[in-house]
Design a protein around this motif. Structure first.
Motif, short mmCIF file in Angstrom:
data_model
loop_
_atom_site.label_atom_id
_atom_site.label_comp_id
_atom_site.label_asym_id
_atom_site.label_seq_id
_atom_site.Cartn_x
_atom_site.Cartn_y
_atom_site.Cartn_z
N MET A 42 0.83 -1.21 0.00
CA MET A 42 0.00 0.00 0.00
C MET A 42 0.87 1.26 0.00
SD MET A 42 -2.79 1.52 -0.23
CE MET A 42 -3.93 0.14 -0.31
N LYS A 43 1.98 1.23 0.70
CA LYS A 43 2.88 2.40 0.67
C LYS A 43 3.37 2.66 -0.75
CE LYS A 43 4.77 1.89 5.30
NZ LYS A 43 5.94 1.44 6.03
N ARG A 44 3.71 1.58 -1.47
CA ARG A 44 4.20 1.75 -2.84
C ARG A 44 3.09 2.30 -3.75
NH1 ARG A 44 6.92 -3.10 -1.65
NH2 ARG A 44 5.21 -4.35 -2.49
N ALA A 45 1.87 1.79 -3.58
CA ALA A 45 0.75 2.26 -4.42
C ALA A 45 0.44 3.73 -4.11
CB ALA A 45 -0.49 1.39 -4.18
N ALA A 46 0.38 4.07 -2.84
CA ALA A 46 0.00 5.43 -2.45
C ALA A 46 1.03 6.46 -2.92
CB ALA A 46 -0.17 5.50 -0.93
N ALA A 47 2.28 6.04 -3.02
CA ALA A 47 3.33 6.97 -3.45
C ALA A 47 3.11 7.47 -4.87
CB ALA A 47 4.70 6.29 -3.33
N LYS A 48 2.26 6.77 -5.64
CA LYS A 48 2.00 7.16 -7.04
C LYS A 48 0.88 8.20 -7.15
CE LYS A 48 3.27 2.56 -8.63
NZ LYS A 48 2.72 1.25 -8.98
N LEU A 49 0.22 8.51 -6.05
CA LEU A 49 -0.94 9.42 -6.11
C LEU A 49 -0.50 10.87 -6.04
CD1 LEU A 49 -3.31 7.58 -3.60
CD2 LEU A 49 -3.38 7.50 -6.11
N ALA A 50 -1.07 11.68 -6.93
CA ALA A 50 -0.81 13.12 -6.89
C ALA A 50 -2.07 13.86 -7.35
CB ALA A 50 0.36 13.47 -7.80
N GLY A 51 -2.40 14.92 -6.64
CA GLY A 51 -3.54 15.76 -7.02
C GLY A 51 -4.88 15.06 -6.92
N LYS A 52 -5.01 14.13 -5.97
CA LYS A 52 -6.25 13.35 -5.87
C LYS A 52 -6.97 13.62 -4.55
CE LYS A 52 -5.86 10.86 -9.59
NZ LYS A 52 -6.80 11.12 -10.69
N ARG A 53 -8.31 13.45 -4.58
CA ARG A 53 -9.06 13.27 -3.34
C ARG A 53 -8.81 11.82 -2.94
NH1 ARG A 53 -15.22 14.23 -3.94
NH2 ARG A 53 -14.85 13.06 -5.86
N VAL A 54 -8.29 11.60 -1.75
CA VAL A 54 -7.97 10.24 -1.31
C VAL A 54 -8.70 9.98 0.01
CG1 VAL A 54 -6.15 8.61 -0.72
CG2 VAL A 54 -5.68 10.46 -2.33
N ALA A 55 -9.42 8.86 0.08
CA ALA A 55 -10.02 8.44 1.33
C ALA A 55 -9.40 7.10 1.71
CB ALA A 55 -11.53 8.31 1.20
#
Ligand SMILES: Cc1cc2nc3c(=O)[nH]c(=O)nc-3n(C[C@H](O)[C@H](O)[C@H](O)COP(=O)(O)O)c2cc1C
Length: 183
Positions: A73-86
């Motif tokens: 999950m840490k690896r996946a989350a590191a790819k997120l930018a400019g998103k609404r994240v819950a």
């Protein structure tokens, strides 16, 4: 009344549920969350799509791994930018304690980062049965035995209903394009 949306609009509003689950508890919650959000897709953390432009919000589901988010999950989350994240998570301990709530908030904030333009749009936490292999490898104190026993039946039906209601309240109406975001 049926509403015909433009392709651009539909593509822009599809929720993505990303899940990490070792023994299945969090995956069970993830199915309930996906089913509560019209048009949502569900993927495993290690299979997150390369392009995320058609997804919003992104909902991360993970489990408490020795007080941390799991590595996939840490690896996946590191790819997120400019998103609404819950975020939602399962853990063996009691979720309604200040300690557990603090853990959830810190871990979710760490996952979305503070320099990638992500916004934390909600968190949900519930209990999950502890892998018997883990409980067998640790000394059984009375407190531990009580904790493991209390977790045994989770996530239960009420957990799934609560998770579905929580995310539907936050996002289901906004994906239709006809209501405002309430988070
Ligand atoms: C290796 C391992 C470490 C864990 N660490 C914790 C922990 O620190 N705190 C906690 O409350 N639960 C802990 N748990 C319990 C899990 O977070 C819980 O059972 C969760 O629901 C598992 O999710 P899953 O079935 O989706 O893999 C741990 C479980 C495992 C297997």
């Amino acid at each position: 009344m049926n509403v015909i949306e433009t392709p651009e609009k539909s593509a822009a509003t599809k929720p993505l549920v990303v899940v990490s689950s070792r023994t299945g508890n969090t995956r069970t919650v993830a199915y309930a969350v996906r089913d509560a959000l019209p048009g949502a897709e569900l993927v495993a953390a290690e299979a997150m799509p390369e392009s995320l432009s058609q997804y919003d919000p992104v909902i991360l589901g993970f489990w408490c791994d020795c007080g941390r988010a799991p590595a996939d999950m840490k690896r996946a989350a590191a790819k997120l930018a400019g998103k609404r994240v819950a975020c939602f998570a399962t853990l063996g301990g009691e979720p309604d304690t200040p300690r557990a709530k603090d853990w959830m908030m810190r871990t979710s904030s760490d996952l979305i980062g503070d320099d990638r333009g992500n916004v934390l749009a909600g968190t949900f936490l519930c209990r999950g049965r502890i892998d018997p292999k883990l409980s067998q490898s640790m000394p059984v104190t009375p407190e531990r035995a009580q904790r493991w026993s209390a977790a045994e039946t989770h996530p239960n039906r009420m957990d799934l209903i609560a998770a579905a209601a929580y995310f539907a309240e936050r996002f289901a109406r906004s994906t239709s394009g006809s209501a405002t975001e309430t988070a």
